[in-house]
Design an enzyme around this catalytic site. Structure first.
Site, PDB file in Angstrom:
ATOM      1  CB  ALA A 101      -0.904  -0.003   1.220  1.00  0.00           C
ATOM      2  CB  THR A 102       1.663   3.728  -2.429  1.00  0.00           C
ATOM      3  OG1 THR A 102       0.449   3.907  -3.148  1.00  0.00           O
ATOM      4  CG2 THR A 102       2.501   2.622  -3.041  1.00  0.00           C
TER       5      THR A 102
ATOM      6  CG  HIS B 287      -8.846  -1.138  -1.222  1.00  0.00           C
ATOM      7  ND1 HIS B 287      -8.139  -1.534  -2.330  1.00  0.00           N
ATOM      8  CD2 HIS B 287      -9.644  -0.128  -1.630  1.00  0.00           C
ATOM      9  CE1 HIS B 287      -8.490  -0.792  -3.363  1.00  0.00           C
ATOM     10  NE2 HIS B 287      -9.402   0.064  -2.961  1.00  0.00           N
ATOM     11  NE  ARG B 288      -6.292  -1.117   6.691  1.00  0.00           N
ATOM     12  CZ  ARG B 288      -6.162  -0.055   7.462  1.00  0.00           C
ATOM     13  NH1 ARG B 288      -7.155   0.352   8.225  1.00  0.00           N
ATOM     14  NH2 ARG B 288      -5.026   0.603   7.479  1.00  0.00           N
TER      15      ARG B 288
END
Length: 176
Positions: free
Chosen positions: A29-30, A48-49
């Site tokens: 993850a950015t 997303h998680r």
């Protein structure tokens, strides 16, 4: 390389491609860590998680993406989501420093021992950004994407929940 506009399904497609490798998956993850000041960002991160299986490894790397890619072991698939967030970290850099960071990233992508699936946002399909920083983001991201697609084994465009194989259905634009 998986490209697409916001809410297109690009992350879902990238997750599908990562699973298809059959390798253990590390999610890289950015983006910024969510804060209480931005509940919409928290909502997106939570979505997303919630999709990630518990056995996937997660690395939150921010702007240190190049270093993280080089440190990955072989025999894994790293799903990088997303390059747009990585570009946002570097918007305050001058052009020379930016180009240096981009070259580091391009080298890291080429030298990484892991299988990579890179996700990136497509911008600039409509309204021209009304701010200088918006234009800079669009230009830097677009330039980086063109260089990364040249190195990718596969390139996909995801729009409205549909994935299009860019390698099978497109031609390279001449640079002259």
């Amino acid at each position: 390389m998986v490209l697409g506009p916001a809410r297109s399904g690009k992350s879902l497609w990238a997750e599908h491609l990562a699973r298809q490798t059959g390798l253990p998956i590390t999610y890289v993850a950015t983006g910024l860590q969510p804060t209480s000041a931005d509940p919409k960002w928290q909502e997106r991160v939570d979505i997303h998680r919630s999709r990630r299986p518990a056995h996937w490894q997660v690395q939150e790397v921010g702007f240190e993406l190049s270093k993280a890619l080089l440190a990955l072991p072989p025999q894994i698939c790293a799903l990088v989501d997303s390059l747009g967030s990585w570009v946002a970290w570097g918007l305050e850099l001058d052009d020379g420093s930016w180009l240096s960071h981009c070259q580091e990233l391009l080298n890291a992508v080429s030298d990484s021992r892991a299988e990579l699936v890179l996700v990136s946002e497509q911008t600039g399909w409509g309204v021209v950004p009304p701010t200088a920083i918006g234009g800079l983001f669009r230009d830097r991201l677009g330039g980086l994407e063109q260089q990364l697609v040249e190195r990718a084994q596969q390139s996909w465009l995801v729009v409205a929940g549909r994935a299009l194989d860019l390698d099978a259905h497109t031609f390279v634009v001449p640079r002259s």
